[in-house]
Scaffold this active site. Structure first.
Site, mmCIF file in Angstrom:
data_model
loop_
_atom_site.group_PDB
_atom_site.id
_atom_site.type_symbol
_atom_site.label_atom_id
_atom_site.label_comp_id
_atom_site.label_asym_id
_atom_site.label_seq_id
_atom_site.Cartn_x
_atom_site.Cartn_y
_atom_site.Cartn_z
ATOM 1 C CB VAL A 12 2.224 28.047 15.391
ATOM 2 C CG1 VAL A 12 2.537 28.725 16.716
ATOM 3 C CG2 VAL A 12 0.839 27.406 15.443
ATOM 4 C CE LYS A 89 -2.385 20.569 19.928
ATOM 5 N NZ LYS A 89 -3.334 21.260 19.083
ATOM 6 C CB VAL A 116 -3.964 23.096 26.878
ATOM 7 C CG1 VAL A 116 -5.390 22.713 27.272
ATOM 8 C CG2 VAL A 116 -3.018 21.926 27.073
ATOM 9 C CB ILE A 120 -7.601 30.040 25.923
ATOM 10 C CG1 ILE A 120 -8.641 30.163 24.806
ATOM 11 C CG2 ILE A 120 -8.238 30.259 27.289
ATOM 12 C CD1 ILE A 120 -9.701 29.073 24.816
ATOM 13 C CG ASP A 185 -6.656 18.382 19.304
ATOM 14 O OD1 ASP A 185 -5.517 18.771 18.989
ATOM 15 O OD2 ASP A 185 -7.513 19.135 19.831
ATOM 16 C CE LYS A 189 -6.081 21.083 21.894
ATOM 17 N NZ LYS A 189 -7.153 21.605 21.052
HETATM 18 N N1 LIG Z 1 -2.281 25.844 14.030
HETATM 19 C C1 LIG Z 1 -2.867 26.064 15.191
HETATM 20 O O1 LIG Z 1 -3.833 26.807 15.278
HETATM 21 C C2 LIG Z 1 -2.319 25.432 16.441
HETATM 22 C C3 LIG Z 1 -2.973 25.678 17.673
HETATM 23 C C4 LIG Z 1 -2.448 25.126 18.850
HETATM 24 C C5 LIG Z 1 -1.330 24.325 18.776
HETATM 25 N N2 LIG Z 1 -0.742 24.082 17.568
HETATM 26 C C6 LIG Z 1 0.430 23.222 17.525
HETATM 27 O O2 LIG Z 1 1.528 23.935 16.999
HETATM 28 C C7 LIG Z 1 2.371 23.041 16.305
HETATM 29 C C8 LIG Z 1 2.605 23.571 14.900
HETATM 30 O O3 LIG Z 1 1.363 23.642 14.247
HETATM 31 P P1 LIG Z 1 1.190 24.425 12.859
HETATM 32 O O4 LIG Z 1 -0.267 24.581 12.674
HETATM 33 O O5 LIG Z 1 2.082 25.605 12.811
HETATM 34 O O6 LIG Z 1 1.722 23.291 11.843
HETATM 35 P P2 LIG Z 1 2.235 23.509 10.349
HETATM 36 O O7 LIG Z 1 1.579 24.687 9.736
HETATM 37 O O8 LIG Z 1 2.142 22.199 9.675
HETATM 38 O O9 LIG Z 1 3.767 23.903 10.564
HETATM 39 C C9 LIG Z 1 4.762 22.995 10.928
HETATM 40 C C10 LIG Z 1 5.998 23.391 10.165
HETATM 41 O O10 LIG Z 1 7.083 22.604 10.639
HETATM 42 C C11 LIG Z 1 7.780 22.133 9.504
HETATM 43 N N3 LIG Z 1 8.428 20.878 9.855
HETATM 44 C C12 LIG Z 1 7.849 19.731 10.259
HETATM 45 N N4 LIG Z 1 8.792 18.800 10.528
HETATM 46 C C13 LIG Z 1 9.970 19.365 10.266
HETATM 47 C C14 LIG Z 1 11.316 18.929 10.365
HETATM 48 N N5 LIG Z 1 11.598 17.688 10.752
HETATM 49 N N6 LIG Z 1 12.298 19.790 10.052
HETATM 50 C C15 LIG Z 1 12.014 21.046 9.643
HETATM 51 N N7 LIG Z 1 10.767 21.535 9.532
HETATM 52 C C16 LIG Z 1 9.754 20.699 9.840
HETATM 53 C C17 LIG Z 1 6.759 21.967 8.416
HETATM 54 O O11 LIG Z 1 7.413 21.998 7.193
HETATM 55 P P3 LIG Z 1 6.637 21.766 5.791
HETATM 56 O O12 LIG Z 1 5.960 23.070 5.517
HETATM 57 O O13 LIG Z 1 7.749 21.454 4.862
HETATM 58 O O14 LIG Z 1 5.694 20.632 6.018
HETATM 59 C C18 LIG Z 1 5.855 23.161 8.674
HETATM 60 O O15 LIG Z 1 6.307 24.320 7.988
HETATM 61 C C19 LIG Z 1 1.689 21.666 16.353
HETATM 62 O O16 LIG Z 1 2.232 20.911 17.387
HETATM 63 C C20 LIG Z 1 0.253 22.015 16.645
HETATM 64 O O17 LIG Z 1 -0.437 20.982 17.335
HETATM 65 C C21 LIG Z 1 -1.212 24.620 16.398
#
Ligand SMILES: NC(=O)c1ccc[n+]([C@@H]2O[C@H](COP(=O)([O-])OP(=O)(O)OC[C@H]3O[C@@H](n4cnc5c(N)ncnc54)[C@H](OP(=O)(O)O)[C@@H]3O)[C@@H](O)[C@H]2O)c1
Length: 381
Positions: A12, A89, A116, A120, A185, A189
């Protein structure tokens, strides 16, 4: 002009960064990372203090995920008077009261539309509805991975394990799929949606859930032959006692809107006094759908939005004792309670008389200790 401190550069975070690059009213000033990412080296920091103490940064976008340190970082940003946008979330559901109170106290915006429904615009429309109308119920399909699995199992005979593996290979499901298939999850939501809809403060753990981990191709074949489609449905509604909230596999007639939701799509609805039912359908996850709702939250803040979606709630009692319907139950170890409630047969399972959600979820938690392959589904048609 919005000056942004971006926490996280994953799926994201990168999407938000790319969208911000294309706008003249948003500028990403710093990005919190924990490993080297050459393309953003000039903006990267490993020290959150660099962001929270920077007076030029007015908005913090948290897309790290997880509870900690996300919670501490959001609190510190709000305490510093910065607006916060998050897609997380888990943190908003677990710390709903703390975060919304802190935002109110410091006059800062706290927005989480992407948390959530991913892409959408569900929460912003729920907010619009509730400012004029009384929301009676929120419900729907709130998790793309579990819907992908259920949809595939209805389209062709395939075992749960096979299709879960395929979902993992396609990147729809995590290596540890439990949050998606067991319901955690969705429950997060549902809690956020219900709290906003009903001005309450539900505790996540108090909401009973039953996921799809134990569904079999035999169950699905029986549902299909009886004209049902099984979907994992989350529901919260006002009751005379307070609020009812739960999530469980649910057998729907083929004409139900939810029955037609394909692949990894979501469909979330509210029922309200003036509008009746209104439903929101689309991509519940993915880089650019999710980033779009984060960026839209930023645009709302730029336009003057300084509020959470609802005011301070009161903790209404959670009571599922008045919500009653029939259930499909498949278990190899029926007990006296189940025998007493059995009124029919469906495939390898039985159909119960009308049982309360409270009673069934309490029973099935005990039953899983005796038969960990047991499966239940609500029959609401
Ligand atoms: N992906 C989706 O489609 C989606 C949809 C709705 C909501 N969300 C929400 O959006 C949020 C992010 O999701 P995502 O899919 O983008 O996750 P992700 O791809 O795992 O990205 C999270 C990033 O944050 C970094 N990170 C984690 N802890 C850290 C810290 N303490 N200091 C610095 N960097 C840190 C991670 O680093 P590393 O790369 O080193 O691990 C990673 O690059 C979550 O809360 C998720 O529930 C995601």
């Amino acid at each position: 002009m919005m000056n942004i401190g971006l926490l996280g550069f994953g799926v994201v975070g990168r999407g938000v960064y790319e969208q911000a690059l294309q706008r003249e009213d948003m500028s990403v000033q710093r990005i919190l990372v924990r490993r080297d990412i050459p393309e953003i080296a000039a903006l990267a920091t490993r020290n959150f203090e660099d962001i929270v103490t920077d007076p030029t940064i007015d908005t913090v976008i948290e897309v790290l995920g997880g509870l900690h340190p996300a919670y501490e970082y959001i609190c510190a940003a709000l305490q510093a008077g910065k607006n916060v946008v998050t897609a997380n979330k888990a943190v908003v559901s677990a710390y709903y009261n703390q975060l919304t109170s802190l935002a109110r106290e410091h006059g800062a915006a706290l927005r989480c539309t992407a948390a959530v429904g991913g892409g959408i615009p569900w929460l912003v429309n729920l907010e619009r509805c509730r400012r004029l109308d009384t929301v009676e119920r929120v419900s729907g399909i709130m998790n793309g991975t579990s819907n992908y699995i259920m949809d595939a199992m209805h389209k062709a005979p395939v075992s749960f394990d096979e299709i879960l593996k395929k979902a993992q290979d396609l990147g729809y499901a995590e290596a540890d799929p439990s949050a998606d298939i067991d319901g955690d999850d969705i429950r997060r939501k549902l809690v956020i949606s219900a709290n906003i809809a009903f001005d309450t403060q539900l505790a996540e753990e108090s909401v009973p859930m039953f996921g799809i981990r134990t569904v079999t191709d035999g169950d699905i074949a029986a549902f299909r032959s009886a004209g049902y489609v099984c979907k994992l449905i989350a529901t919260a509604q006002r009751t005379a006692q307070g609020v009812a909230a739960w999530l469980e596999p649910t057998l729907l007639g083929t004409s139900a809107l939810e029955a037609a939701v394909p692949a990894n799509y979501n469909l979330i609805s509210f029922d309200s006094a003036y509008l009746g039912r209104q439903s929101y359908y689309g991509q519940g996850a993915g880089r650019f759908p999710t980033a779009s709702n984060v960026t839209q939250d930023c645009l709302d803040i730029l336009a003057g939005q300084r509020h959470f979606y609802a005011g301070e709630g009161t903790a209404l009692p959670l009571d599922n004792s008045a919500i009653c319907h029939s259930y499909y139950v498949r278990t190899s170890a029926p007990d006296a309670w189940l025998t007493r409630h059995t009124v029919g047969q469906l495939g390898g399972g039985i159909l119960t008389d009308s049982v309360s959600v409270e009673e069934m979820h309490a029973w099935v938690q005990g039953q899983l200790q005796r038969d960990n392959h047991c499966f239940i589904a609500a029959v609401t048609k």
